[in-house]
Design an enzyme around this catalytic site. Structure first.
Site, PDB file in Angstrom:
ATOM      1  N   HIS A  65      28.934  33.587  38.081  1.00 48.27           N
ATOM      2  CA  HIS A  65      29.796  33.963  36.964  1.00 48.27           C
ATOM      3  C   HIS A  65      31.134  34.499  37.445  1.00 48.27           C
ATOM      4  O   HIS A  65      32.116  34.494  36.719  1.00 48.27           O
ATOM      5  CB  HIS A  65      29.143  35.053  36.104  1.00 48.27           C
ATOM      6  N   HIS A  99      34.684  43.098  40.539  1.00 51.06           N
ATOM      7  CA  HIS A  99      34.635  41.644  40.344  1.00 51.06           C
ATOM      8  C   HIS A  99      35.840  41.209  39.514  1.00 51.06           C
ATOM      9  O   HIS A  99      36.609  42.047  39.045  1.00 51.06           O
ATOM     10  CB  HIS A  99      33.314  41.240  39.673  1.00 51.06           C
ATOM     11  N   HIS A 101      37.713  38.240  36.625  1.00 56.66           N
ATOM     12  CA  HIS A 101      37.654  37.232  35.566  1.00 56.66           C
ATOM     13  C   HIS A 101      38.985  36.483  35.613  1.00 56.66           C
ATOM     14  O   HIS A 101      40.041  37.115  35.675  1.00 56.66           O
ATOM     15  CB  HIS A 101      37.489  37.883  34.191  1.00 56.66           C
ATOM     16  N   HIS A 124      37.715  44.114  37.444  1.00 58.36           N
ATOM     17  CA  HIS A 124      36.923  45.242  36.946  1.00 58.36           C
ATOM     18  C   HIS A 124      36.333  46.016  38.103  1.00 58.36           C
ATOM     19  O   HIS A 124      35.607  45.442  38.923  1.00 58.36           O
ATOM     20  CB  HIS A 124      35.800  44.739  36.028  1.00 58.36           C
ATOM     21  N   THR A 206      31.000  43.096  29.234  1.00 54.73           N
ATOM     22  CA  THR A 206      31.523  41.860  28.646  1.00 54.73           C
ATOM     23  C   THR A 206      30.640  40.665  28.976  1.00 54.73           C
ATOM     24  O   THR A 206      30.988  39.531  28.663  1.00 54.73           O
ATOM     25  CB  THR A 206      32.947  41.576  29.145  1.00 54.73           C
ATOM     26  N   THR A 207      29.532  40.924  29.646  1.00 54.04           N
ATOM     27  CA  THR A 207      28.562  39.879  29.958  1.00 54.04           C
ATOM     28  C   THR A 207      27.198  40.326  29.438  1.00 54.04           C
ATOM     29  O   THR A 207      26.952  41.529  29.295  1.00 54.04           O
ATOM     30  CB  THR A 207      28.441  39.676  31.472  1.00 54.04           C
TER      31      THR A 207
HETATM   32  O1  1SD Z   1      30.473  41.040  34.129  1.00 54.82           O
HETATM   33  C1  1SD Z   1      30.025  42.234  34.692  1.00 54.82           C
HETATM   34  C2  1SD Z   1      28.628  42.044  35.222  1.00 54.82           C
HETATM   35  O2  1SD Z   1      28.620  41.074  36.228  1.00 54.82           O
HETATM   36  C3  1SD Z   1      28.141  43.322  35.768  1.00 54.82           C
HETATM   37  O3  1SD Z   1      28.964  43.647  36.847  1.00 54.82           O
HETATM   38  C4  1SD Z   1      28.211  44.333  34.676  1.00 54.82           C
HETATM   39  C5  1SD Z   1      27.773  45.733  35.087  1.00 54.82           C
HETATM   40  O4  1SD Z   1      27.433  45.847  36.364  1.00 54.82           O
HETATM   41  O5  1SD Z   1      29.546  44.467  34.226  1.00 54.82           O
HETATM   42  C6  1SD Z   1      30.044  43.335  33.653  1.00 54.82           C
HETATM   43  S1  1SD Z   1      31.663  43.754  33.077  1.00 54.82           S
HETATM   44  O6  1SD Z   1      31.542  44.326  31.745  1.00 54.82           O
HETATM   45  O7  1SD Z   1      32.281  44.668  34.014  1.00 54.82           O
HETATM   46  N1  1SD Z   1      32.536  42.459  32.961  1.00 54.82           N
HETATM   47 ZN    ZN Z   2      33.949  42.191  34.272  1.00 55.60          ZN
END
Ligand code: 1SD
Ligand code: ZN
Length: 263
Positions: A65, A99, A101, A124, A206-207
């Site tokens: 992802h 990570h 996006h 993020h 957001t996932t």
């Molecule tokens: O998309 C991430 C997901 O991979 C995971 O890291 C989660 C929490 O650990 O967070 C979401 S996000 O809301 O930071 N996009």
């Molecule tokens: Zn994220």
């Protein structure tokens, strides 16, 4: 944390079937407008250890992802943490991972929008409330996580601070590829020069599973990335497809308030 989910429009509509929380009232991302935000005399966000190198080993992983920078699981002391700002008094949030996006095209990619702008990438930095021992525990509490959101804006020159990540993206081209990073990274080098101005609101992952446990802090000032650097993210693969446009559609703000800290 979550199993399979896709980002195409018709896939995003099905998230709620497998992950009921994605249908909640406090979902992320949202469109932020400085106009509609409420100015608060918030203290600065304190970022402790952000100028130190993250403790090695660091891991870079393609999870299908996104691409994730993870810190090692043992030796969980000396990790950077944050407090202050819009966060509840006496609550400290420790860095867990970061990570990205991004979009397939330059006119999209960020999850949040700011004053009508969708940036080509958003990073993020996920932080866990120190009162919870691990991420899965934190996901069960509404003060579980703080995520710092950083927008990227295209410019001609490389952002040198990203080299330590981007130089290794070819080693994690395929889903579940993971490597140990031999480079060192400071979180401060990945933040905008000015962190005085930020937006904050209560939202969700957001996932999937979309838990409504996130205090979002979105910096107003973007950082830079070059075209060729961004293109390297777009070569990552989830198996059948390249990873890009891995952003969730905008969610309703509803009666929520977005706060802004200014100087
Ligand atoms: O998309 C991430 C997901 O991979 C995971 O890291 C989660 C929490 O650990 O967070 C979401 S996000 O809301 O930071 N996009
Ligand atoms: Zn994220």
């Amino acid at each position: 944390i979550a199993g399979h989910f896709g980002y195409r429009k018709r896939d995003q509509h099905t998230w709620v079937r497998n992950f009921k929380l994605c249908d909640g009232k406090l979902q992320s991302p949202i469109s932020i407008s400085s106009f509609k935000s409420i100015t608060l005399p918030l203290p600065a966000l304190e970022i402790i250890g952000y100028h130190d190198f993250l403790p090695s080993p660091l891991y870079l992983k393609n999870n299908g992802h996104s691409v994730v920078v993870n810190v090692s699981n043992h030796l969980r002391k000396r990790l950077p943490y944050i407090f202050g700002g819009s966060l509840d008094i006496n609550q400290e949030y420790e860095m867990d991972h970061l990570h990205f996006h991004w979009g397939a095209k330059n006119n999209r990619g960020s999850e949040h929008m700011l004053n009508g702008i969708r940036y080509p990438m958003e990073m993020h930095i996920v932080h866990r409330n120190r009162i919870y021992s691990n991420l899965s525990n934190a996901l069960n509490h509404k003060n579980g996580l703080v995520v710092l959101g950083i927008f990227f804006q295209l410019q001609e020159e490389d952002n040198e601070s990203l080299h330590s990540i981007i130089n290794h993206l070819t080693s994690v081209q395929w889903i579940n590829n993971e490597i140990k990073l031999n480079t060192s990274i400071t979180l401060a080098s990945l933040l905008p020069k000015n962190t005085d101005v930020f937006y904050s609101y209560k939202g969700s992952l957001t996932t999937p599973p979309c838990n409504e446990v996130v205090t979002w802090i979105i910096f107003s000032m973007p950082v830079s990335i070059s075209f060729s650097q961004l293109n390297k993210f777009r070569l990552l693969s989830s198996g059948n497809n390249l990873i890009a446009d891995n952003y969730r559609k905008l969610q309703n703000i509803g009666p929520r308030k977005v706060y802004i800290r200014k100087l």
